[in-house]
Motif scaffolding. Sequence first.
Motif, mmCIF file in Angstrom:
data_model
loop_
_atom_site.group_PDB
_atom_site.id
_atom_site.type_symbol
_atom_site.label_atom_id
_atom_site.label_comp_id
_atom_site.label_asym_id
_atom_site.label_seq_id
_atom_site.Cartn_x
_atom_site.Cartn_y
_atom_site.Cartn_z
ATOM 1 N N THR B 332 42.185 -0.258 -23.915
ATOM 2 C CA THR B 332 42.708 0.416 -22.554
ATOM 3 C C THR B 332 41.692 -0.257 -21.332
ATOM 4 O O THR B 332 40.636 0.484 -21.451
ATOM 5 N N ASP B 333 42.070 -0.816 -20.444
ATOM 6 C CA ASP B 333 41.097 -1.048 -19.405
ATOM 7 C C ASP B 333 41.127 0.055 -18.267
ATOM 8 O O ASP B 333 41.835 1.173 -18.351
ATOM 9 N N ALA B 334 40.158 0.028 -17.286
ATOM 10 C CA ALA B 334 40.044 0.927 -16.366
ATOM 11 C C ALA B 334 41.421 1.235 -15.690
ATOM 12 O O ALA B 334 41.562 2.323 -15.148
ATOM 13 N N GLY B 335 42.310 0.239 -15.311
ATOM 14 C CA GLY B 335 43.453 0.549 -14.788
ATOM 15 C C GLY B 335 44.534 1.292 -15.563
ATOM 16 O O GLY B 335 45.643 1.299 -15.434
#
Lengths: 302, 547
Positions: B332-335
């Motif tokens: 899961t990325d920062a967004g």
Amino acid sequence: MRITQNMLSANMLKNLTNSYENMGKYQDQLATGKRINRPSDDPVVAMKGISYRNNLQEVEQFKRNFSEAYNWNENSDSSLDKATQALQRIRELTVQASNDTYDASQRDGIKQEITQLKEQLVQIANTKFGDKYLFNGTDTTEQPVDLTTTPPTVSTNNNPVKIELSKGVYIQVNADPSKVFTLDNSTTPPSGLFGDIDNLINKLSDPNSTGDDINAELGKLDGHLQNVTDARSELGARMNRIQLMENRVDEQEVIANKVMSDNEDADIEKVITNLKAEESVQRAALSVGARIIQPSLMDFLR
Amino acid sequence: MTSTFMGLETARRGMMTQQSALYVTGHNIANANTPGYTRQRVNFTQTEPYPAAAMNRPQIPGQMGTGVEAGSIQRIREGFLDLQYRGENNKLGYWQSRADGLSKMENIMNEPSEDGLSAVMGQFWQSLQDLSVNPENEGTRSVVLERGQAVADTFHYLHDSLSSIQDDLGNEVSVSLRDINSILKKIGDVNKQIGEVEPHGYLPNDLYDERDQLVDQLSQYVDIKVTKVKSEGKPSDMAEGIYDIQLLDATGKSTGKTLVNGSDYVQLGFKGSDNKLAYDPTGNIGDKDLKMFNSTGEKQVGELSLLNSNQEMSFSQGKLRGLIESYGYKTTDAGGNEVDHGTYTEMLDNLDQMAFTFANVFNAIQKKGYGLNDSSTPPDFFNIPAALTKDNYKDASKLIEMADIKPDQIAASSVPGDAGDGSNAINLSNLQGMELSSTSQKLEGTTDTIDLTQLSAIKNGSMQSFYEGMIGKLGVDAQQANRLEKNSDTLRQSVDESRQSVSSVSLDEEMTNMIKFQHAYNAAARNITVMDEMLDKIINGMGTVGR
């Protein structure tokens, strides 16, 4: 270091596997003639290989395009040559007819011949090679000249037919028909090549026209002759350029082949030498194998 | 004063002890070819001399030796070499699985060759050039359609092959996890047995061997740290104790996750995107996710994160990670968006980008031209689902299809109705080399331009250079994996050699020992004969003076 039987046999197996692996590699190189068979053998060679192959493919394609360019040029030139001959004959006949001593029947004979010559010019303008009309710009599937309609029509399509003969270089290969085979219906009487010839024919059939009247047409005919000659010299000049380009592309092909071969082809002498060397390593490994299974202490004890 | 029978006792001990040494020699010889076996040695110790120093010791000169006994039976093994071996084995496991995955990928991509994607696209390009020269010819038009079909087929083939290998890799992850779980269970079991034997002062050498071999196997899959914990009771000084096994992270630091703790062990679970991968007892493992369960598998006891907080791969090195990296994993990325990673996932993604860009730009250029003797806007050349966009091009390489297009609908011309114009065919053939970051790509035969940035999923360079980049990266990755696989294999072999040098059975040595022990045994027996003769003298030959 303490050495045991197990270690010896494991090592022997390892050596044999290694040398078989190397031989397999050389076998691949010999069988394919290529130094690399997969990208990991040499990523740079593989990457360059893709673009070199593309270059070569391009050059080969351009060479193929040249034959089509020659087709266009040579066929157009020979057609225009015939047009010149026809026009010159028309001019000769006009000069004869401008002689005021010619009677009506003589003029009629000349008229007949000029009418035929006009038909010939129509045929030339409608020259086809393969499935395309040479003198209709890019509208190659339509016949450019049709004098049977009222008013008679001559196509004015002067779009250049261009062929890519070298990366990004597009050369026009057709002659511009709008400068040669012309008909202008907007003037009275109609002008242009076919208009002027019709005019001439009309004058020849008119008993009232004097030698001077007919002579006046000569200037126009000269103008048309000049147009054909201009078109031919343009074709010739372009032909020269195409030949120059062909020479260059030929050279490029040699270079592209060489570059590709330098990049990825195996150096056969080297591969065979390596293979021979590996063979002897393999033999050595095998004979070592035969030796390491030695009689042990057990064989000497009773 | 020593007892009359003392010599007998000394010789008897000698015989017994040499005999036990012969038994161990027999055990060594019998196991000479057993994998994981460590040669054993009987440690001889002298028995207490007579008399022992004491207040009421008898006054005799010096202490008299009383013989020998088998003090202990010890494995001859070096713990440090085990540590080294496991480190190298771990790296080998990782690079081996990585090299394997990349090599399969190289086989599929089949570059450089006469029949890879680039060659097929090159042929398509050539057919378009032929079209530009002979635009009015139905034959060249049909060739373009066939070659276009070949390009679409090649995209399909690559997509299908890569996907099926990816599935195979997924299965391999699942098989490996089963293997790891079974090893963890076995180590726990062996730990338990050892824990039952050691308190009595015994050395369960064969169990040690079994456990070390299991740990060797485990080290191939994940990087581990073994801590020895002393057994309860009265273990021998030489006892190995119980193994506690901890999972290390990518840099070799402890993660604090314990895989085996005495007889207690955990089980690992992973689930693939296709629900194919096993060991999800609680059914709550997310997509492409890794979890830890207790030994019965009912309770989740920990989460194993693949990435650290900097989004870098932090999971323990080894075969398991190699397989997961090839197969693909989700993060899961920062967004808060899910991102797919993995060698195969990335290659498929690149192919999708190419297929999408190829079809989309080709269609756009096609629409700028005109078909044979036709002034209407030509139909699409390739079909690609309308739902796909330049930011969402997933599965484009699978979905790209030739549109239902007739030969005369190929837009070779830039002039409506003019059959002999091949300018747009040139534009089409130039597609491969067009700079895709161009906002106003010029087209031949028209003053129109097209904005490639709006059409292309590839942000920079041309299709050609993008593809070269893909193959280049694959080559470099595979080369590195092959090299490091070889390196770690060599290192592992050399450490293994050192280990064998210490621990493996040499038959010559055992034979020599056998002779040694046999002679000692015989001599001790002969000593008894001497004692016997001496006693005979005392008993039957003495006190018969004058008889």
